[in-house]
Design a protein around this motif. Structure first.
Motif, PDB file in Angstrom:
ATOM      1  N   SER A 305      57.920 -68.480 -72.860  1.00 12.17           N
ATOM      2  CA  SER A 305      59.154 -68.369 -72.083  1.00 12.17           C
ATOM      3  C   SER A 305      59.864 -67.063 -72.435  1.00 12.17           C
ATOM      4  O   SER A 305      60.592 -66.504 -71.613  1.00 12.17           O
ATOM      5  CB  SER A 305      60.066 -69.579 -72.313  1.00 12.17           C
ATOM      6  OG  SER A 305      60.543 -69.598 -73.623  1.00 12.17           O
ATOM      7  N   ARG A 306      59.603 -66.528 -73.644  1.00 16.95           N
ATOM      8  CA  ARG A 306      60.242 -65.268 -74.015  1.00 16.95           C
ATOM      9  C   ARG A 306      59.516 -64.065 -73.413  1.00 16.95           C
ATOM     10  O   ARG A 306      60.137 -63.110 -72.981  1.00 16.95           O
ATOM     11  CB  ARG A 306      60.277 -65.154 -75.544  1.00 16.95           C
ATOM     12  CG  ARG A 306      60.856 -63.838 -76.098  1.00 16.95           C
ATOM     13  CD  ARG A 306      62.356 -63.767 -75.854  1.00 16.95           C
ATOM     14  NE  ARG A 306      62.935 -62.517 -76.368  1.00 16.95           N
ATOM     15  CZ  ARG A 306      62.902 -61.361 -75.721  1.00 16.95           C
ATOM     16  NH1 ARG A 306      62.312 -61.288 -74.549  1.00 16.95           N
ATOM     17  NH2 ARG A 306      63.449 -60.289 -76.235  1.00 16.95           N
ATOM     18  N   TRP A 307      58.169 -64.097 -73.403  1.00 17.67           N
ATOM     19  CA  TRP A 307      57.408 -62.894 -73.049  1.00 17.67           C
ATOM     20  C   TRP A 307      56.558 -63.021 -71.794  1.00 17.67           C
ATOM     21  O   TRP A 307      55.902 -62.087 -71.393  1.00 17.67           O
ATOM     22  CB  TRP A 307      56.501 -62.476 -74.215  1.00 17.67           C
ATOM     23  CG  TRP A 307      57.227 -62.227 -75.486  1.00 17.67           C
ATOM     24  CD1 TRP A 307      57.161 -62.991 -76.611  1.00 17.67           C
ATOM     25  CD2 TRP A 307      58.137 -61.161 -75.788  1.00 17.67           C
ATOM     26  NE1 TRP A 307      57.969 -62.469 -77.587  1.00 17.67           N
ATOM     27  CE2 TRP A 307      58.571 -61.348 -77.112  1.00 17.67           C
ATOM     28  CE3 TRP A 307      58.616 -60.070 -75.064  1.00 17.67           C
ATOM     29  CZ2 TRP A 307      59.481 -60.486 -77.733  1.00 17.67           C
ATOM     30  CZ3 TRP A 307      59.514 -59.209 -75.684  1.00 17.67           C
ATOM     31  CH2 TRP A 307      59.945 -59.421 -76.998  1.00 17.67           C
ATOM     32  N   GLY A 308      56.487 -64.192 -71.173  1.00 17.86           N
ATOM     33  CA  GLY A 308      55.693 -64.306 -69.944  1.00 17.86           C
ATOM     34  C   GLY A 308      54.684 -65.437 -70.036  1.00 17.86           C
ATOM     35  O   GLY A 308      54.045 -65.627 -71.072  1.00 17.86           O
ATOM     36  N   GLY A 309      54.548 -66.195 -68.946  1.00 20.94           N
ATOM     37  CA  GLY A 309      53.757 -67.413 -68.944  1.00 20.94           C
ATOM     38  C   GLY A 309      52.264 -67.204 -69.096  1.00 20.94           C
ATOM     39  O   GLY A 309      51.521 -68.137 -69.398  1.00 20.94           O
ATOM     40  N   ASP A 310      51.773 -65.961 -68.875  1.00 21.01           N
ATOM     41  CA  ASP A 310      50.332 -65.751 -68.967  1.00 21.01           C
ATOM     42  C   ASP A 310      49.919 -65.215 -70.331  1.00 21.01           C
ATOM     43  O   ASP A 310      48.764 -64.924 -70.572  1.00 21.01           O
ATOM     44  CB  ASP A 310      49.898 -64.755 -67.882  1.00 21.01           C
ATOM     45  CG  ASP A 310      50.622 -63.418 -68.006  1.00 21.01           C
ATOM     46  OD1 ASP A 310      51.734 -63.415 -68.588  1.00 21.01           O
ATOM     47  OD2 ASP A 310      50.099 -62.404 -67.536  1.00 21.01           O
ATOM     48  N   LYS A 311      50.886 -65.074 -71.260  1.00 19.74           N
ATOM     49  CA  LYS A 311      50.571 -64.489 -72.554  1.00 19.74           C
ATOM     50  C   LYS A 311      49.813 -65.486 -73.445  1.00 19.74           C
ATOM     51  O   LYS A 311      50.028 -66.685 -73.362  1.00 19.74           O
ATOM     52  CB  LYS A 311      51.863 -64.065 -73.258  1.00 19.74           C
ATOM     53  CG  LYS A 311      52.574 -62.915 -72.547  1.00 19.74           C
ATOM     54  CD  LYS A 311      51.925 -61.586 -72.866  1.00 19.74           C
ATOM     55  CE  LYS A 311      52.662 -60.417 -72.267  1.00 19.74           C
ATOM     56  NZ  LYS A 311      52.489 -60.295 -70.811  1.00 19.74           N
ATOM     57  N   VAL A 312      48.913 -64.938 -74.282  1.00 21.61           N
ATOM     58  CA  VAL A 312      48.215 -65.801 -75.241  1.00 21.61           C
ATOM     59  C   VAL A 312      48.756 -65.547 -76.645  1.00 21.61           C
ATOM     60  O   VAL A 312      49.178 -64.450 -76.975  1.00 21.61           O
ATOM     61  CB  VAL A 312      46.683 -65.579 -75.241  1.00 21.61           C
ATOM     62  CG1 VAL A 312      46.079 -66.010 -73.929  1.00 21.61           C
ATOM     63  CG2 VAL A 312      46.319 -64.130 -75.546  1.00 21.61           C
ATOM     64  N   THR A 313      48.735 -66.594 -77.462  1.00 23.65           N
ATOM     65  CA  THR A 313      49.009 -66.415 -78.886  1.00 23.65           C
ATOM     66  C   THR A 313      47.671 -66.468 -79.598  1.00 23.65           C
ATOM     67  O   THR A 313      46.719 -67.064 -79.106  1.00 23.65           O
ATOM     68  CB  THR A 313      49.913 -67.534 -79.421  1.00 23.65           C
ATOM     69  OG1 THR A 313      49.262 -68.789 -79.194  1.00 23.65           O
ATOM     70  CG2 THR A 313      51.245 -67.541 -78.707  1.00 23.65           C
ATOM     71  N   HIS A 314      47.560 -65.817 -80.738  1.00 23.80           N
ATOM     72  CA  HIS A 314      46.290 -65.808 -81.469  1.00 23.80           C
ATOM     73  C   HIS A 314      46.573 -65.767 -82.958  1.00 23.80           C
ATOM     74  O   HIS A 314      47.735 -65.716 -83.371  1.00 23.80           O
ATOM     75  CB  HIS A 314      45.433 -64.620 -81.023  1.00 23.80           C
ATOM     76  CG  HIS A 314      46.148 -63.304 -81.054  1.00 23.80           C
ATOM     77  ND1 HIS A 314      46.154 -62.483 -82.134  1.00 23.80           N
ATOM     78  CD2 HIS A 314      46.945 -62.699 -80.127  1.00 23.80           C
ATOM     79  CE1 HIS A 314      46.882 -61.406 -81.888  1.00 23.80           C
ATOM     80  NE2 HIS A 314      47.390 -61.509 -80.678  1.00 23.80           N
ATOM     81  N   PHE A 315      45.501 -65.757 -83.782  1.00 24.34           N
ATOM     82  CA  PHE A 315      45.754 -65.991 -85.204  1.00 24.34           C
ATOM     83  C   PHE A 315      46.485 -64.863 -85.902  1.00 24.34           C
ATOM     84  O   PHE A 315      47.064 -65.084 -86.954  1.00 24.34           O
ATOM     85  CB  PHE A 315      44.494 -66.422 -85.962  1.00 24.34           C
ATOM     86  CG  PHE A 315      43.251 -65.611 -85.715  1.00 24.34           C
ATOM     87  CD1 PHE A 315      42.242 -66.097 -84.898  1.00 24.34           C
ATOM     88  CD2 PHE A 315      43.071 -64.392 -86.324  1.00 24.34           C
ATOM     89  CE1 PHE A 315      41.083 -65.368 -84.680  1.00 24.34           C
ATOM     90  CE2 PHE A 315      41.912 -63.661 -86.124  1.00 24.34           C
ATOM     91  CZ  PHE A 315      40.920 -64.155 -85.281  1.00 24.34           C
TER      92      PHE A 315
END
Lengths: 415, 289
Positions: A305-315
């Motif tokens: 919600s802060r950076w965009g709905g298509d963003k991924v998080t990773h390790f």
């Protein structure tokens, strides 16, 4: 002439020693020199926003800033707001050192969070050691480093490999092919991998390195075909990893019988190569985006919600996020007048935090983190399926491939 | 047996990619004498066109090849019109100008398409592998090989059998005298530049499913292309074909017996030695200084 120069150097050294050691000790309670003042505490954020590694470092910058915003929205640390000083070192180690010096000396940051590659970490290390400041490094790396001025929140080889290698040997077999990019990280990871494989009675049929940025793997794939390894242990990084996976798939090789096992292929790399090319291969990491925990749900939702709905998080972005919270816990233990890099280092030792990946802890001896590694298999949609998780959290041992060396709070010891 | 076949096929696949990338450079240099350092960026733009057409408009790679050729050729035509034609016979200035164009193109792509790595989906009909004399090879790699040879033949036929080719050969021998016989050399140069650029774009589109697509990808290809052209002899199409075959097979073989790092070093050393004793390249024509 010579004598003059020597005197000059002596005078300079004396003045330097006085200003570095004498001043802060005597005057740190003085408002004008204290690290926490005017209700704020300054920290440096040092991730490349331009240049070759900007893509990945931008995600680390975002995770860091998000954690700082969260803490400030929550009232700060003991009523002190965290002020982030963001610098762009442009993917260049020399610029990293220069910006680190600026953050430490002229901005008087109490800690700096940053860097992705080992080369950039090595470049800033002298700055933090000389100025007795504190650097927080979120990336998994090759280990074999023991600095009293760095908090390492990413995994070291033993944490990613101790469960992973035996699991793969048992599931797929004992003929291993090691392929990596030609620099320090893959070589150190392979040193430890070979040690584990030897203990398991497995065989390394080839250990091969390709130039950084290499994109033509047809000869390598020919060798996969003729050698028929059970597991391909890949420490290929950057755009090479995209080429390797896509050409592996084009050659019609089958991950079910000859999977690639990686320590660096995260959601981020998978997005660059396409889920179809990554599907079926394995990665070991302390964190995957799909990990099911309330903390991770919150982290992923907040990030999107802060950076965009298509963003991924990773390790790596997860470590960049939780290390800010470890910083908060350490600073919260100190009174405003005592806040300083070394006091924070002492306060963070043994500190625990419930991160998106699960509970983590800073090891007091070597300032690395206790983590809970997981084994993930990539799926065609670009996400991982978590197959196992280590039974307990694993102690970080940056010298795991070198049993006669140990990193302690006093520095590196020969045992 | 199947090992030998597999090794030859691997070498041929490497050669076909080298040939695709070098062909445009060889044509442009051979005819106009322009050392085009932005050649790698034409390759990169071709790859980005393939990515754009596929991800935004859902075109399959095969369907978009012709469009990509025309787009990049049009771009080459414009660049020749705006910049290159003012710089003929000033080799140092063209090197600087094309290099600057390359840097600008990279940054424009980075700003518009973003810096992240992209990929292009392989055509489903070619994503399998084929069995040849006991060796397996990717169908797509064989397709690239066929296209590279086809393009080479086409270029060679244009050069050898059409009246346009005849004019080109005349200009190559002596531009001033050819012009005095009524050949429109400015037009021939522009078409040559556009054709070379178009082939580079096609090369980029064809290799995009095998490699990663990024704004910097052109840099490595332009180096490879120069190696091929210098080794083959700068004004010889056949030389370009032969030297890409030699370089491809050699690096494939060396990489198999040692590794890619050593293969790359050995191939470069070999080129340095050959150029030392044969500065005109392996297949230099005997005419024109």
């Amino acid at each position: 002439m010579n004598r003059n120069r020597r005197n000059f150097l002596k005078a300079g050294a004396a003045a330097g020693a006085f200003s570095l050691v004498g001043f802060p000790h005597i005057w740190s309670k003085n408002a004008s020199l204290a690290f926490a003042q005017d209700g704020e505490i300054k920290v440096g954020v040092l991730f490349s926003l331009t240049g070759t590694t900007a893509i990945i470092e931008e995600s680390l910058n975002k995770a860091t800033l998000m954690a700082i915003e969260e803490i400030n929205a929550d009232g700060g640390i003991n009523d002190l707001k965290i002020t982030a000083v963001v610098e762009d070192p442009a993917s260049d180690p020399a610029t990293f050192a220069e910006k680190a010096r600026k953050l430490v000396l002229s901005d008087r940051c109490v800690s700096v969070f940053g860097s992705y590659t080992s080369a950039s970490r090595k470049a800033v290390l002298p700055v933090f050691e000389k100025q007795e400041n504190l650097f927080w490094y979120p990336t998994l790396y090759e280990g074999r480093e023991c600095s009293k001025n760095v908090i390492y929140t990413g995994a070291v080889p033993n944490q990613q490999q101790d469960d992973f290698i035996p699991w793969l040997v048992e599931k797929f077999g004992k003929r291993w092919y090691l392929i990596g990019s030609n620099y320090i990280y893959p070589k150190e990871e392979n040193n430890y991998c070979k040690k584990l494989l030897e203990g398991l009675g497995a065989e390394v049929i080839a250990e091969e390195y390709v130039p950084l940025g290499h994109s033509e793997f047809s000869s390598v794939i020919n060798k996969f075909r003729s050698e028929k390894p059970n597991v391909i242990f890949s420490t290929v990084v950057g755009d090479s990893v995209v080429a390797l996976h896509r050409q592996y798939r084009a050659a019609g090789l089958d991950p079910a019988t000859m999977p690639m096992a990686s320590l660096t292929t995260s959601e981020n790399e998978v997005a660059a190569m396409g889920g179809d090319a990554a599907a079926g291969h394995f990665t070991s990491a302390p964190y995957f985006m799909v990990f099911d925990s309330p903390e991770n749900q919150r982290f992923v939702d907040a990030y999107r919600s802060r950076w965009g709905g298509d963003k991924v998080t990773h390790f790596v972005s997860e470590s960049a996020y939780f290390q800010i919270h470890l910083f908060r816990q350490a600073v919260a233990k100190l009174t405003a007048g005592d806040i300083g890099p070394l006091a924070i280092r002492e306060a963070v030792k043994g500190e625990e935090y419930k991160a998106p990946q699960g509970l983590v802890k800073v090891e007091p001896e070597n300032l690395h983190c206790w983590l809970r590694p997981k084994i993930g298999q990539c799926k065609a949609d670009g996400q991982f399926e978590i197959l196992t998780q280590s039974a307990d959290w694993l102690e970080p041992n940056p010298y795991s491939a070198y049993p006669n060396q140990k990193c302690t709070a006093e520095g590196l010891k020969e045992v | 047996m199947d090992f030998v076949v597999a090794q030859i096929l691997t070498g041929l696949s490497l050669s076909s990619i080298l040939l695709l990338v070098a062909l445009g450079l060889a044509i442009i240099y051979g005819v106009t004498g322009v050392i085009n350092l932005a050649h790698g960026e034409f390759v990169m733009l071709g790859a980005y066109c393939a990515w754009l057409l596929q991800s935004q408009f859902g075109w399959s790679l095969l369907a978009s090849l012709a469009v990509i050729f025309l787009l990049i050729a049009a771009l080459g035509w414009l660049i020749e019109l705006a910049v290159i034609r003012h710089l003929y016979d000033r080799p140092l200035d063209t090197i600087l100008a094309t290099w600057g164009l390359g840097v600008m193109t990279q940054q424009i792509v980075r700003l518009t398409a973003g810096g992240e790595l992209r990929y292009v989906q392989m055509p489903p009909s070619l994503s399998g592998s084929v069995n040849i004399l006991g060796a397996t090879d990717s169908a797509y790699r064989l397709f690239v090989l066929a296209v590279a040879l086809g393009l080479f033949l086409l270029t060679w036929c244009i050069y050898r059998y059409t009246s346009f080719g005849l004019k080109l050969r005349a200009i190559t021998q002596n531009r001033a005298i050819a012009s005095s016989f009524g050949i429109n050399s400015a037009r021939a140069y522009r078409l040559t530049f556009a054709y070379g650029a178009g082939i580079a774009g096609l090369a980029g589109a064809l290799i995009s499913p095998l490699k990663s697509v990024s704004p910097e990808m052109g840099t490595t290809y332009v180096v490879d292309a120069f190696m091929v052209v210098v080794l083959g002899g700068v004004q010889s199409l056949v030389g370009t074909l032969a030297s890409s075959a030699v370089l491809g097979e050699a690096s494939g073989l060396l990489a198999y017996y040692s590794n890619d790092t050593i293969a790359k070093a050995l191939v470069l050393i070999a080129i340095v030695i050959i150029i030392r004793f044969r500065p005109q390249g392996l297949f230099a024509p005997r005419v024109r200084a």
